[in-house]
Design a protein around this motif. Structure first.
Motif, mmCIF file in Angstrom:
data_model
loop_
_atom_site.group_PDB
_atom_site.id
_atom_site.type_symbol
_atom_site.label_atom_id
_atom_site.label_comp_id
_atom_site.label_asym_id
_atom_site.label_seq_id
_atom_site.Cartn_x
_atom_site.Cartn_y
_atom_site.Cartn_z
ATOM 1 N N THR A 17 1.124 -1.022 0.060
ATOM 2 C CA THR A 17 0.235 -0.100 -0.444
ATOM 3 C C THR A 17 0.921 1.375 0.367
ATOM 4 O O THR A 17 2.111 1.075 0.368
ATOM 5 N N ILE A 18 0.347 2.403 -0.004
ATOM 6 C CA ILE A 18 1.197 3.746 0.263
ATOM 7 C C ILE A 18 2.254 3.885 1.763
ATOM 8 O O ILE A 18 2.578 4.156 1.230
ATOM 9 N N ARG A 19 0.936 3.219 2.218
ATOM 10 C CA ARG A 19 1.609 3.609 3.866
ATOM 11 C C ARG A 19 2.868 2.355 3.937
ATOM 12 O O ARG A 19 3.521 3.393 4.364
ATOM 13 N N CYS A 38 -8.579 -0.584 0.251
ATOM 14 C CA CYS A 38 -8.858 0.379 0.407
ATOM 15 C C CYS A 38 -7.772 2.275 0.068
ATOM 16 O O CYS A 38 -8.074 2.664 0.380
ATOM 17 N N ILE A 39 -6.824 1.226 1.005
ATOM 18 C CA ILE A 39 -5.859 2.339 1.172
ATOM 19 C C ILE A 39 -4.727 2.281 0.748
ATOM 20 O O ILE A 39 -4.439 1.469 -0.145
ATOM 21 N N ALA A 82 -0.895 5.076 -6.281
ATOM 22 C CA ALA A 82 -0.797 3.520 -6.104
ATOM 23 C C ALA A 82 -0.968 2.625 -7.544
ATOM 24 O O ALA A 82 -0.482 1.248 -7.647
#
Lengths: 105, 160
Positions: free
Chosen positions: A65-67, A104-105, A89
């Motif tokens: 994920t981006i995180r 979703c993230i 992403a």
């Protein structure tokens, strides 16, 4: 699903342009797909993201994920958005030869 | 491009976050972050108790409401026991972390870095006697409802 030749390699891509098989990927393919997405030059920072995503995917079987790219890959979110404008992403995953991110993230 | 939706793409959203519980705050944050991930311009307007999510002293302490929430499947009398809300919050945060959903302060920073703009509601700020200094640095400004509509021009408005 369509078969096409990118950078001299015959690959299968889905309707949205993601490679069907991540193993088909080469660095030259990455450069070509980046151009399709209006990213004309892949800088060292782009490669840092791409390589991290591929390594993480190979290890965990999941697209980071981006995180994850921020916390484990060491690329700040702000930079990620300027490297891959309008949908970082998805664009980074496509250039890295991975599928479409499903979370979703 | 979309399989099920219309071919017309959403270009801009304004999301209002009005509740201060964990389940009140996260949907709006996830939607704002998701908008930026799709290249959609996003503004978030925090109002009433939703402002807890951007207040320096409160944003790390957002909790699940365990009372008066039938979907918790917990009698209100149990939900009001000391520590119950903290416990439910801990459990839920653990599950969210597995999905890479960040804690509120990190999420607010990420959404801001993704290019979304965060705004605080003038009426609430006045009512609770707050100032801009009570908010985290990611907040652009305190604005009134008129300014909110001005900023939201040409986009969709979502109330949560």
């Amino acid at each position: 699903m369509a078969t096409e030749t990118i950078a001299g390699v015959s690959v299968e891509r889905n309707e949205e342009g993601f490679l069907v098989n991540p193993d088909d990927w080469t660095e030259e393919i990455a450069k070509e797909i980046a151009k399709e997405l209006d990213i004309n030059e892949l800088t060292d920072l782009h490669w840092k993201v791409i390589n991290f995503m591929r390594e993480s995917f190979a290890e965990k079987g999941q697209i980071p994920t981006i995180r994850g790219i921020k916390n484990s890959g060491g690329v700040p979110t702000k930079d990620l958005y300027s490297l891959f404008p309008n949908g970082p992403a998805k664009k980074a995953a496509m250039i890295a030869g991975l599928g479409k991110p499903q979370g979703c993230i | 491009m979309s399989e099920n939706g219309s071919t017309e793409k959403i270009k801009k959203v304004s999301i209002i976050i009005s509740k201060g519980s964990l389940e009140g705050v996260y949907p709006g944050l996830i939607m704002a972050n998701g908008a930026r991930m799709e290249g959609i311009e996003a503004n978030i307007f925090f109002t009433f108790f939703g402002m807890e999510a951007i207040m320096k002293k409160r944003m790390a302490k957002i909790k699940v409401a365990t009372v008066g929430n039938p979907a918790m499947h917990m009698p209100s009398l149990v939900g009001m026991l000391p520590g119950m809300s903290a416990f439910a919050t801990k459990m839920m945060s653990k599950e969210m972390d597995k999905l890479d959903i960040p804690p509120v302060p990190e999420f607010v920073e990420m959404i801001h870095d993704a290019g979304a703009k965060l705004w605080a509601c003038r009426a609430t700020v006045d009512m609770f006697h707050l100032t801009i200094d009570d908010f985290c640095e990611q907040v652009e400004d305190v604005i009134n409802v008129g300014k909110f509509y001005e900023i939201s021009g040409g986009g969709e408005i979502i109330f949560t």
